[in-house]
Design a protein around this motif. Sequence first.
Motif, PDB file in Angstrom:
ATOM      1  N   ILE A   1       0.829  -1.211   0.000  1.00 23.04           N
ATOM      2  CA  ILE A   1       0.000   0.000   0.000  1.00 23.04           C
ATOM      3  C   ILE A   1       0.861   1.258   0.000  1.00 23.04           C
ATOM      4  CG2 ILE A   1      -1.616   1.350   1.391  1.00 23.04           C
ATOM      5  CD1 ILE A   1      -2.913  -1.303   2.249  1.00 23.04           C
ATOM      6  N   TYR A   2       1.915   1.269   0.780  1.00 24.94           N
ATOM      7  CA  TYR A   2       2.691   2.492   0.948  1.00 24.94           C
ATOM      8  C   TYR A   2       3.877   2.605  -0.010  1.00 24.94           C
ATOM      9  CZ  TYR A   2      -0.028   3.840   4.982  1.00 24.94           C
ATOM     10  OH  TYR A   2      -1.062   4.241   5.787  1.00 24.94           O
ATOM     11  N   LYS A   3       4.419   1.480  -0.465  1.00 29.27           N
ATOM     12  CA  LYS A   3       5.601   1.530  -1.328  1.00 29.27           C
ATOM     13  C   LYS A   3       5.426   0.743  -2.627  1.00 29.27           C
ATOM     14  CE  LYS A   3       8.460   3.839   1.433  1.00 29.27           C
ATOM     15  NZ  LYS A   3       9.109   5.123   1.061  1.00 29.27           N
ATOM     16  N   GLY A   4       4.802  -0.422  -2.537  1.00 28.56           N
ATOM     17  CA  GLY A   4       4.783  -1.345  -3.665  1.00 28.56           C
ATOM     18  C   GLY A   4       4.101  -0.817  -4.903  1.00 28.56           C
ATOM     19  N   LYS A   5       3.080   0.031  -4.739  1.00 28.16           N
ATOM     20  CA  LYS A   5       2.326   0.514  -5.900  1.00 28.16           C
ATOM     21  C   LYS A   5       3.162   1.459  -6.769  1.00 28.16           C
ATOM     22  CE  LYS A   5       0.109   4.083  -3.053  1.00 28.16           C
ATOM     23  NZ  LYS A   5      -1.156   4.424  -2.381  1.00 28.16           N
ATOM     24  N   TYR A   6       4.266   1.968  -6.221  1.00 30.80           N
ATOM     25  CA  TYR A   6       5.167   2.818  -7.005  1.00 30.80           C
ATOM     26  C   TYR A   6       6.552   2.181  -7.175  1.00 30.80           C
ATOM     27  CZ  TYR A   6       1.613   6.436  -6.233  1.00 30.80           C
ATOM     28  OH  TYR A   6       0.441   7.145  -6.186  1.00 30.80           O
ATOM     29  N   ASN A   7       6.617   0.887  -6.968  1.00 31.75           N
ATOM     30  CA  ASN A   7       7.885   0.164  -7.079  1.00 31.75           C
ATOM     31  C   ASN A   7       8.099  -0.265  -8.543  1.00 31.75           C
ATOM     32  OD1 ASN A   7      10.237  -1.225  -6.428  1.00 31.75           O
ATOM     33  ND2 ASN A   7       9.141  -3.061  -5.748  1.00 31.75           N
ATOM     34  N   TYR A   8       8.302   0.734  -9.408  1.00 35.32           N
ATOM     35  CA  TYR A   8       8.346   0.490 -10.854  1.00 35.32           C
ATOM     36  C   TYR A   8       9.528  -0.391 -11.248  1.00 35.32           C
ATOM     37  CZ  TYR A   8       4.940   4.256 -11.060  1.00 35.32           C
ATOM     38  OH  TYR A   8       3.825   5.027 -10.882  1.00 35.32           O
ATOM     39  N   LYS A   9       9.222  -1.346 -12.125  1.00 39.41           N
ATOM     40  CA  LYS A   9      10.240  -2.255 -12.636  1.00 39.41           C
ATOM     41  C   LYS A   9      10.310  -2.145 -14.160  1.00 39.41           C
ATOM     42  CE  LYS A   9      11.099  -3.996  -8.564  1.00 39.41           C
ATOM     43  NZ  LYS A   9      12.367  -3.685  -7.862  1.00 39.41           N
ATOM     44  N   VAL A  10      11.511  -2.043 -14.681  1.00 39.18           N
ATOM     45  CA  VAL A  10      11.721  -2.073 -16.123  1.00 39.18           C
ATOM     46  C   VAL A  10      12.060  -3.508 -16.515  1.00 39.18           C
ATOM     47  CG1 VAL A  10      13.089  -1.217 -18.056  1.00 39.18           C
ATOM     48  CG2 VAL A  10      12.536   0.313 -16.150  1.00 39.18           C
ATOM     49  N   LEU A  11      11.169  -4.125 -17.277  1.00 42.14           N
ATOM     50  CA  LEU A  11      11.378  -5.499 -17.735  1.00 42.14           C
ATOM     51  C   LEU A  11      11.778  -5.481 -19.198  1.00 42.14           C
ATOM     52  CD1 LEU A  11       8.380  -7.349 -16.029  1.00 42.14           C
ATOM     53  CD2 LEU A  11      10.654  -6.835 -15.130  1.00 42.14           C
ATOM     54  N   LYS A  12      12.913  -6.088 -19.495  1.00 43.99           N
ATOM     55  CA  LYS A  12      13.465  -6.036 -20.850  1.00 43.99           C
ATOM     56  C   LYS A  12      13.440  -7.417 -21.502  1.00 43.99           C
ATOM     57  CE  LYS A  12      16.443  -2.060 -19.874  1.00 43.99           C
ATOM     58  NZ  LYS A  12      17.792  -1.476 -19.975  1.00 43.99           N
ATOM     59  N   TYR A  13      13.002  -7.446 -22.757  1.00 42.24           N
ATOM     60  CA  TYR A  13      12.941  -8.685 -23.531  1.00 42.24           C
ATOM     61  C   TYR A  13      13.563  -8.445 -24.904  1.00 42.24           C
ATOM     62  CZ  TYR A  13       9.210  -9.679 -20.120  1.00 42.24           C
ATOM     63  OH  TYR A  13       8.475  -9.841 -18.973  1.00 42.24           O
ATOM     64  N   THR A  14      14.131  -9.491 -25.449  1.00 44.37           N
ATOM     65  CA  THR A  14      14.609  -9.477 -26.825  1.00 44.37           C
ATOM     66  C   THR A  14      13.876 -10.582 -27.578  1.00 44.37           C
ATOM     67  OG1 THR A  14      16.802  -8.681 -26.170  1.00 44.37           O
ATOM     68  CG2 THR A  14      16.603  -9.681 -28.358  1.00 44.37           C
TER      69      THR A  14
ATOM     70  N   ILE B   1       7.180  -1.302 -16.613  1.00 48.26           N
ATOM     71  CA  ILE B   1       7.546  -0.627 -17.856  1.00 48.26           C
ATOM     72  C   ILE B   1       8.258  -1.678 -18.700  1.00 48.26           C
ATOM     73  CG2 ILE B   1       8.975   1.170 -18.904  1.00 48.26           C
ATOM     74  CD1 ILE B   1       8.720   2.620 -16.089  1.00 48.26           C
ATOM     75  N   THR B   2       7.685  -2.008 -19.839  1.00 47.76           N
ATOM     76  CA  THR B   2       8.247  -3.072 -20.669  1.00 47.76           C
ATOM     77  C   THR B   2       9.065  -2.484 -21.808  1.00 47.76           C
ATOM     78  OG1 THR B   2       6.193  -4.319 -20.298  1.00 47.76           O
ATOM     79  CG2 THR B   2       7.729  -5.189 -21.921  1.00 47.76           C
ATOM     80  N   VAL B   3      10.252  -3.013 -21.999  1.00 48.15           N
ATOM     81  CA  VAL B   3      11.090  -2.628 -23.137  1.00 48.15           C
ATOM     82  C   VAL B   3      11.377  -3.886 -23.955  1.00 48.15           C
ATOM     83  CG1 VAL B   3      13.264  -1.608 -23.897  1.00 48.15           C
ATOM     84  CG2 VAL B   3      12.131  -0.748 -21.832  1.00 48.15           C
ATOM     85  N   ILE B   4      10.919  -3.876 -25.202  1.00 46.04           N
ATOM     86  CA  ILE B   4      11.089  -5.029 -26.083  1.00 46.04           C
ATOM     87  C   ILE B   4      11.999  -4.623 -27.256  1.00 46.04           C
ATOM     88  CG2 ILE B   4       9.951  -6.669 -27.620  1.00 46.04           C
ATOM     89  CD1 ILE B   4       7.461  -6.409 -25.865  1.00 46.04           C
ATOM     90  N   GLU B   5      13.082  -5.335 -27.423  1.00 51.19           N
ATOM     91  CA  GLU B   5      13.964  -5.120 -28.554  1.00 51.19           C
ATOM     92  C   GLU B   5      13.676  -6.155 -29.634  1.00 51.19           C
ATOM     93  OE1 GLU B   5      18.713  -4.523 -29.663  1.00 51.19           O
ATOM     94  OE2 GLU B   5      18.131  -5.440 -27.745  1.00 51.19           O
ATOM     95  N   LEU B   6      13.432  -5.693 -30.833  1.00 52.41           N
ATOM     96  CA  LEU B   6      13.156  -6.587 -31.962  1.00 52.41           C
ATOM     97  C   LEU B   6      14.485  -6.915 -32.667  1.00 52.41           C
ATOM     98  CD1 LEU B   6      10.073  -4.708 -33.486  1.00 52.41           C
ATOM     99  CD2 LEU B   6      10.086  -6.442 -31.689  1.00 52.41           C
ATOM    100  N   LYS B   7      14.696  -8.198 -32.877  1.00 59.12           N
ATOM    101  CA  LYS B   7      15.923  -8.631 -33.555  1.00 59.12           C
ATOM    102  C   LYS B   7      15.568  -9.511 -34.755  1.00 59.12           C
ATOM    103  CE  LYS B   7      19.619  -8.124 -32.406  1.00 59.12           C
ATOM    104  NZ  LYS B   7      20.581  -7.048 -32.818  1.00 59.12           N
ATOM    105  N   LYS B   8      16.311  -9.319 -35.814  1.00 58.95           N
ATOM    106  CA  LYS B   8      16.106 -10.128 -37.005  1.00 58.95           C
ATOM    107  C   LYS B   8      16.884 -11.427 -36.881  1.00 58.95           C
ATOM    108  CE  LYS B   8      16.264 -10.050 -42.066  1.00 58.95           C
ATOM    109  NZ  LYS B   8      14.841 -10.422 -42.192  1.00 58.95           N
ATOM    110  N   GLY B   9      16.239 -12.558 -37.213  1.00 55.74           N
ATOM    111  CA  GLY B   9      16.916 -13.839 -37.175  1.00 55.74           C
ATOM    112  C   GLY B   9      16.258 -14.808 -36.216  1.00 55.74           C
TER     113      GLY B   9
END
Length: 411
Positions: A137-150, A399-407
């Motif tokens: 309630i006090y911290k977790g709702k703003y505990n932003y995580k950047v998740l990265k995928y390729t 926050i999701t970051v997806i990198e597109l790769k050819k191959g």
Amino acid sequence: MLRWIIFLVVYLIFDLYAFQSFKTVSKNNWLHTFYWVVTALIIGNFVFHYYGFNRRDGFSHAHAYAFGFFVALLVPKAVLLIAMISEDVFRIPLAIYRYFIEGDSTKGNYFASRRQFISKMALGIAAIPLASIIYGIYKGKYNYKVLKYTLHFEDLPEAFDGYKVTQISDIHSGSFDNMDKVKYAVNLINEQESDVILFTGDMVNNKADELVPYKNVFNKLKAKDGLFSILGNHDYGDYVTWESDEAKHQNLEDLKELQKEIGFDVLLNESRFLEKNGERIALVGVENWGVGGFKQAGDLKKASKGIDENDFKILMSHDPSHWEKEVINDNYNYHLTLSGHTHGMQFGIEIPGWFKWSPAKWRYKYWAGIYKEMGQYINVNRGFGYLAFPGRVGIWPEITVIELKKGVELA
């Protein structure tokens, strides 16, 4: 009125039972009084805010916190209740057996010490969800995580090899209560320096004016190829009462306009092309489409009009049930779908790369993260904001970051 009386009576009976573990460990009357005073305040506040409550009248911060503190009270006491019932299931039959069969009435100390041990253990276990919920309630709702995928695609246009997409979803701006934390998250998004930012629905809880205080925060979002958005089920204003159909319609138009002022290109069953070095990928955005009683305004065929079957496609669709029911079986191949909606139920346990669980899995087959079916991918974003319960426990804002790769991805 009757259901509230029944609720309070049943809760009191269960609470008296759970209290036995507390009473067994401590004989301090002041501590017992504190236990019941806190219980009365939280339950009283919950009843005050929810007696006669109709969701269509709106859901305030006060409602959210009344619900949140009620959950914080209920879950630990449920642990105590289960422990005490389990102990009695063992203790009572054994006591009867020893008394009538063995004629032994000298084991009272054994049962007392055992019950004290079980009570201490139960209190220790109950402290874990209590601390987790309060943190959520006090911290977790703003505990932003950047998740990265390729993600690798053999037919990705060469010019887009290494192209970075940032996805955010389910902002629910009417729930926020800390402007600085939201500003921090916007800066975090910009720090990813992605080529494009895609928002996959539920900008507000119900009304466009929820976004107004945050317009000058979200308009700081920047990406080289722009910002694009779609509508989620909450954006249509279906969950509150309006004085007229015209007022409801105007609310939706106001929300669209606010998003445009922020810098979003709102896709309403439409598509755009992202172009680079003479090559292109298609960005398709559908309105909300979901099963289980949710609005089905999305029109995949209309949104894809003008797109060639062989184009590389990114689809934005708020509800992942759309992907399951329509998208993956469509004749067009939608290489990557971006969704949200589930919030991961804002509660669960995750050990990245090892374990992922939430009650959301009982409702949605695809509820958080990357999935692959029939050569197509979906990412279900866990959400940027929160709704109803004013916190997050174990399932953090994403926050999701997806990198597109050819191959082809190497094993």
